[in-house]
Motif scaffolding. Structure first.
Motif, PDB file in Angstrom:
ATOM      1  N   PHE A   1       0.801  -1.223   0.000  1.00  0.00           N
ATOM      2  CA  PHE A   1       0.000   0.000   0.000  1.00  0.00           C
ATOM      3  C   PHE A   1       0.837   1.277   0.000  1.00  0.00           C
ATOM      4  O   PHE A   1       0.282   2.370  -0.108  1.00  0.00           O
ATOM      5  CB  PHE A   1      -0.953   0.009   1.203  1.00  0.00           C
ATOM      6  CG  PHE A   1      -1.935  -1.122   1.195  1.00  0.00           C
ATOM      7  CD1 PHE A   1      -3.055  -1.078   0.389  1.00  0.00           C
ATOM      8  CD2 PHE A   1      -1.723  -2.249   1.982  1.00  0.00           C
ATOM      9  CE1 PHE A   1      -3.966  -2.124   0.369  1.00  0.00           C
ATOM     10  CE2 PHE A   1      -2.623  -3.301   1.975  1.00  0.00           C
ATOM     11  CZ  PHE A   1      -3.743  -3.244   1.164  1.00  0.00           C
ATOM     12  N   GLY A   2       2.146   1.157   0.160  1.00  0.00           N
ATOM     13  CA  GLY A   2       3.013   2.339   0.095  1.00  0.00           C
ATOM     14  C   GLY A   2       2.873   3.278   1.260  1.00  0.00           C
ATOM     15  O   GLY A   2       3.076   4.485   1.119  1.00  0.00           O
ATOM     16  N   VAL A   3       2.506   2.737   2.436  1.00  0.00           N
ATOM     17  CA  VAL A   3       2.388   3.562   3.633  1.00  0.00           C
ATOM     18  C   VAL A   3       3.329   3.032   4.712  1.00  0.00           C
ATOM     19  O   VAL A   3       3.685   1.851   4.716  1.00  0.00           O
ATOM     20  CB  VAL A   3       0.940   3.584   4.180  1.00  0.00           C
ATOM     21  CG1 VAL A   3      -0.014   4.205   3.167  1.00  0.00           C
ATOM     22  CG2 VAL A   3       0.473   2.195   4.577  1.00  0.00           C
ATOM     23  N   GLU A   4       3.725   3.908   5.615  1.00  0.00           N
ATOM     24  CA  GLU A   4       4.515   3.505   6.773  1.00  0.00           C
ATOM     25  C   GLU A   4       3.551   2.925   7.802  1.00  0.00           C
ATOM     26  O   GLU A   4       2.669   3.626   8.302  1.00  0.00           O
ATOM     27  CB  GLU A   4       5.252   4.716   7.354  1.00  0.00           C
ATOM     28  CG  GLU A   4       6.257   4.362   8.425  1.00  0.00           C
ATOM     29  CD  GLU A   4       7.440   3.575   7.883  1.00  0.00           C
ATOM     30  OE1 GLU A   4       8.001   2.776   8.660  1.00  0.00           O
ATOM     31  OE2 GLU A   4       7.792   3.757   6.697  1.00  0.00           O
ATOM     32  N   ALA A   5       3.702   1.637   8.115  1.00  0.00           N
ATOM     33  CA  ALA A   5       2.737   0.957   8.968  1.00  0.00           C
ATOM     34  C   ALA A   5       3.283   0.738  10.370  1.00  0.00           C
ATOM     35  O   ALA A   5       4.467   0.445  10.554  1.00  0.00           O
ATOM     36  CB  ALA A   5       2.350  -0.389   8.353  1.00  0.00           C
ATOM     37  N   HIS A   6       2.407   0.887  11.360  1.00  0.00           N
ATOM     38  CA  HIS A   6       2.717   0.599  12.761  1.00  0.00           C
ATOM     39  C   HIS A   6       1.621  -0.345  13.259  1.00  0.00           C
ATOM     40  O   HIS A   6       0.484   0.079  13.466  1.00  0.00           O
ATOM     41  CB  HIS A   6       2.740   1.872  13.599  1.00  0.00           C
ATOM     42  CG  HIS A   6       3.652   2.922  13.067  1.00  0.00           C
ATOM     43  ND1 HIS A   6       4.968   3.049  13.459  1.00  0.00           N
ATOM     44  CD2 HIS A   6       3.433   3.902  12.134  1.00  0.00           C
ATOM     45  CE1 HIS A   6       5.526   4.063  12.813  1.00  0.00           C
ATOM     46  NE2 HIS A   6       4.612   4.589  12.008  1.00  0.00           N
ATOM     47  N   VAL A   7       1.948  -1.616  13.425  1.00  0.00           N
ATOM     48  CA  VAL A   7       0.971  -2.615  13.832  1.00  0.00           C
ATOM     49  C   VAL A   7       1.038  -2.790  15.344  1.00  0.00           C
ATOM     50  O   VAL A   7       2.099  -3.034  15.913  1.00  0.00           O
ATOM     51  CB  VAL A   7       1.225  -3.960  13.119  1.00  0.00           C
ATOM     52  CG1 VAL A   7       0.279  -5.034  13.651  1.00  0.00           C
ATOM     53  CG2 VAL A   7       1.044  -3.793  11.610  1.00  0.00           C
ATOM     54  N   VAL A   8      -0.120  -2.670  15.987  1.00  0.00           N
ATOM     55  CA  VAL A   8      -0.218  -2.768  17.443  1.00  0.00           C
ATOM     56  C   VAL A   8      -0.554  -4.207  17.812  1.00  0.00           C
ATOM     57  O   VAL A   8      -1.630  -4.707  17.469  1.00  0.00           O
ATOM     58  CB  VAL A   8      -1.311  -1.830  17.988  1.00  0.00           C
ATOM     59  CG1 VAL A   8      -1.377  -1.906  19.511  1.00  0.00           C
ATOM     60  CG2 VAL A   8      -1.059  -0.392  17.525  1.00  0.00           C
ATOM     61  N   PRO A   9       0.356  -4.907  18.496  1.00  0.00           N
ATOM     62  CA  PRO A   9       0.062  -6.296  18.846  1.00  0.00           C
ATOM     63  C   PRO A   9      -1.042  -6.396  19.887  1.00  0.00           C
ATOM     64  O   PRO A   9      -0.974  -5.749  20.932  1.00  0.00           O
ATOM     65  CB  PRO A   9       1.392  -6.819  19.413  1.00  0.00           C
ATOM     66  CG  PRO A   9       2.305  -5.653  19.549  1.00  0.00           C
ATOM     67  CD  PRO A   9       1.650  -4.454  18.959  1.00  0.00           C
ATOM     68  N   VAL A  10      -2.075  -7.181  19.586  1.00  0.00           N
ATOM     69  CA  VAL A  10      -3.179  -7.405  20.524  1.00  0.00           C
ATOM     70  C   VAL A  10      -3.621  -8.856  20.415  1.00  0.00           C
ATOM     71  O   VAL A  10      -3.521  -9.473  19.353  1.00  0.00           O
ATOM     72  CB  VAL A  10      -4.383  -6.473  20.242  1.00  0.00           C
ATOM     73  CG1 VAL A  10      -4.054  -5.022  20.533  1.00  0.00           C
ATOM     74  CG2 VAL A  10      -4.868  -6.624  18.807  1.00  0.00           C
ATOM     75  N   ALA A  11      -4.130  -9.404  21.501  1.00  0.00           N
ATOM     76  CA  ALA A  11      -4.653 -10.763  21.494  1.00  0.00           C
ATOM     77  C   ALA A  11      -6.027 -10.802  20.839  1.00  0.00           C
ATOM     78  O   ALA A  11      -6.796  -9.844  20.922  1.00  0.00           O
ATOM     79  CB  ALA A  11      -4.732 -11.299  22.920  1.00  0.00           C
ATOM     80  N   ASP A  12      -6.340 -11.919  20.194  1.00  0.00           N
ATOM     81  CA  ASP A  12      -7.640 -12.055  19.535  1.00  0.00           C
ATOM     82  C   ASP A  12      -8.792 -12.052  20.529  1.00  0.00           C
ATOM     83  O   ASP A  12      -9.933 -11.782  20.159  1.00  0.00           O
ATOM     84  CB  ASP A  12      -7.678 -13.357  18.730  1.00  0.00           C
ATOM     85  CG  ASP A  12      -6.726 -13.331  17.542  1.00  0.00           C
ATOM     86  OD1 ASP A  12      -6.430 -12.221  17.054  1.00  0.00           O
ATOM     87  OD2 ASP A  12      -6.296 -14.411  17.106  1.00  0.00           O
ATOM     88  N   SER A  13      -8.505 -12.369  21.786  1.00  0.00           N
ATOM     89  CA  SER A  13      -9.567 -12.564  22.775  1.00  0.00           C
ATOM     90  C   SER A  13     -10.075 -11.266  23.400  1.00  0.00           C
ATOM     91  O   SER A  13     -11.103 -11.281  24.076  1.00  0.00           O
ATOM     92  CB  SER A  13      -9.063 -13.486  23.888  1.00  0.00           C
ATOM     93  OG  SER A  13      -7.908 -12.928  24.507  1.00  0.00           O
ATOM     94  N   ILE A  14      -9.393 -10.153  23.200  1.00  0.00           N
ATOM     95  CA  ILE A  14      -9.796  -8.936  23.907  1.00  0.00           C
ATOM     96  C   ILE A  14     -10.922  -8.225  23.161  1.00  0.00           C
ATOM     97  O   ILE A  14     -11.116  -8.402  21.960  1.00  0.00           O
ATOM     98  CB  ILE A  14      -8.611  -7.984  24.157  1.00  0.00           C
ATOM     99  CG1 ILE A  14      -8.094  -7.375  22.847  1.00  0.00           C
ATOM    100  CG2 ILE A  14      -7.486  -8.690  24.876  1.00  0.00           C
ATOM    101  CD1 ILE A  14      -7.014  -6.320  23.080  1.00  0.00           C
ATOM    102  N   SER A  15     -11.663  -7.388  23.878  1.00  0.00           N
ATOM    103  CA  SER A  15     -12.852  -6.731  23.335  1.00  0.00           C
ATOM    104  C   SER A  15     -12.472  -5.588  22.393  1.00  0.00           C
ATOM    105  O   SER A  15     -11.326  -5.113  22.388  1.00  0.00           O
ATOM    106  CB  SER A  15     -13.705  -6.172  24.472  1.00  0.00           C
ATOM    107  OG  SER A  15     -13.015  -5.120  25.130  1.00  0.00           O
ATOM    108  N   ASP A  16     -13.478  -5.122  21.621  1.00  0.00           N
ATOM    109  CA  ASP A  16     -13.257  -3.996  20.710  1.00  0.00           C
ATOM    110  C   ASP A  16     -12.791  -2.756  21.463  1.00  0.00           C
ATOM    111  O   ASP A  16     -11.938  -2.012  20.980  1.00  0.00           O
ATOM    112  CB  ASP A  16     -14.539  -3.668  19.942  1.00  0.00           C
ATOM    113  CG  ASP A  16     -14.873  -4.705  18.881  1.00  0.00           C
ATOM    114  OD1 ASP A  16     -13.967  -5.465  18.482  1.00  0.00           O
ATOM    115  OD2 ASP A  16     -16.039  -4.765  18.456  1.00  0.00           O
ATOM    116  N   SER A  17     -13.372  -2.517  22.640  1.00  0.00           N
ATOM    117  CA  SER A  17     -12.992  -1.323  23.405  1.00  0.00           C
ATOM    118  C   SER A  17     -11.552  -1.421  23.904  1.00  0.00           C
ATOM    119  O   SER A  17     -10.831  -0.418  23.931  1.00  0.00           O
ATOM    120  CB  SER A  17     -13.949  -1.111  24.575  1.00  0.00           C
ATOM    121  OG  SER A  17     -13.927  -2.216  25.462  1.00  0.00           O
TER     122      SER A  17
END
Length: 330
Positions: A86-102
């Motif tokens: 996509f040609g963007v500088e990405a910052h991925v935040v590690p999170v567990a699949d089990s946690i809520s949307d909030s």
């Protein structure tokens, strides 16, 4: 031994009285001299728990800024894939699949706030959109003193139920307070009832002053709106759109919006009817801003995010791990 790498002292952040002095001294001994908290406690003639609070205070108030270096050649695989595709500088935040949307939103907001801070410079004009995501980010900003900088509201916030001033101004106030910047609100509706009204208002000198600031932005910070997201986007849940508007968006095959300007999955937007009444920045104009930071939380916003990337609206993307996986594996 220093257990928080990448810390930089910012000694010009103001704090009151002896507390400021003690926090700065503790930070200097911990981060620059590699003293343990026990050793600092002995030198300051206080307890280890007090030293811990002083160090927390130094981080929270901007005396110390934490930066984790992530060179492109050592970036995690997801960030590399997003960058290449996509040609963007990405910052991925590690999170567990089990946690809520909030909880995901809170994690993303914290990392976004800490990523944005080092990018803030003096003599800058920063456009900020209102919305659920940017509201969360604004609660986690840490102080960094800048000079002659301006925070400008990207789009109006009023609707038939409220002026929107309180909601939007609180977000802007937190950004201005964090960076010692002037705040310029945009006290117009999110959407005019008629496109002709917008055309006439855009000729008013008081409105043109804000539009001129937007045209000179050096950075823009925004989320992506989506109708079906786990945490509803404020523009869809806050009474800004009536049933006829929503039907029009469906007819126009809209997948999302940035600052109340709508787009389709392929990034097209110029012929979407509601954009003629929106007070958000023209998306062609937004693309001219040198740095455009998009913050996204929640996999349910993925279609809107793909549309925003197809439109070339972001240079930097901060998003949760689940959304990143869906983005690259589609």
């Amino acid at each position: 031994m220093n257990d928080l790498p990448g810390a930089d002292l910012a000694g010009d952040a103001p704090l009151p009285g002896n507390r400021s002095r003690d926090a700065l001294r503790a930070a200097q001994m911990y981060y620059l001299q590699d003293l343990t908290m026990n050793a600092i406690a002995r030198e300051l003639r206080t307890s280890r728990s007090t030293v811990s609070r002083l160090l927390s205070m130094a981080r929270a108030t901007g005396l110390v800024q934490i930066q984790v270096n992530n060179p492109s050649d050592r970036a995690p695989a997801l960030e590399q894939q997003i960058r290449r595709r996509f040609g963007v500088e990405a910052h991925v935040v590690p999170v567990a699949d089990s946690i809520s949307d909030s909880e995901v939103l809170d994690r993303v907001a914290i990392q976004a706030a800490r990523t944005i801070g080092p990018l803030m410079d003096s003599n800058a004009i920063i456009g900020v959109a209102w919305g659920s995501t940017l509201s969360a980010v604004s609660h986690h900003l840490t102080r960094k003193q800048t000079h002659d900088s301006t925070i400008v509201q990207l789009n109006g916030a009023g609707n038939t139920q409220t002026t929107g001033i309180t909601y939007a101004s609180e977000i802007l106030r937190r950004f201005g307070q964090a960076y010692g910047a002037r705040v310029e609100q945009f006290p117009v509706p999110a959407f005019f009832d008629h496109a002709a009204t917008k055309t006439a208002m855009w000729e008013e000198r008081s409105v043109r002053r804000i539009l001129d600031l937007q045209q000179r932005m050096t950075m823009a910070i925004f989320g992506v709106g989506s109708i079906g997201s786990g945490i509803p986007s404020h523009v869809y849940s806050g009474g800004y759109l009536d049933r006829e508007d929503l039907e029009t968006l469906e007819t126009d095959e809209v997948v999302g919006d940035v600052a109340t300007m709508f787009f389709r999955a392929d990034g097209s937007h110029r012929d979407i009817l509601l954009n003629a009444r929106s007070t958000g920045p023209d998306l062609d104009q937004l693309r001219t801003v040198s740095r455009r930071i998009c913050v996204v939380s929640g996999e349910s916003k993925i279609n809107g995010l793909r549309g925003a990337l197809a439109a070339g609206l972001a240079t930097d993307l901060i998003l949760d791990e689940g959304s990143a996986r869906r983005l690259v594996h589609a």
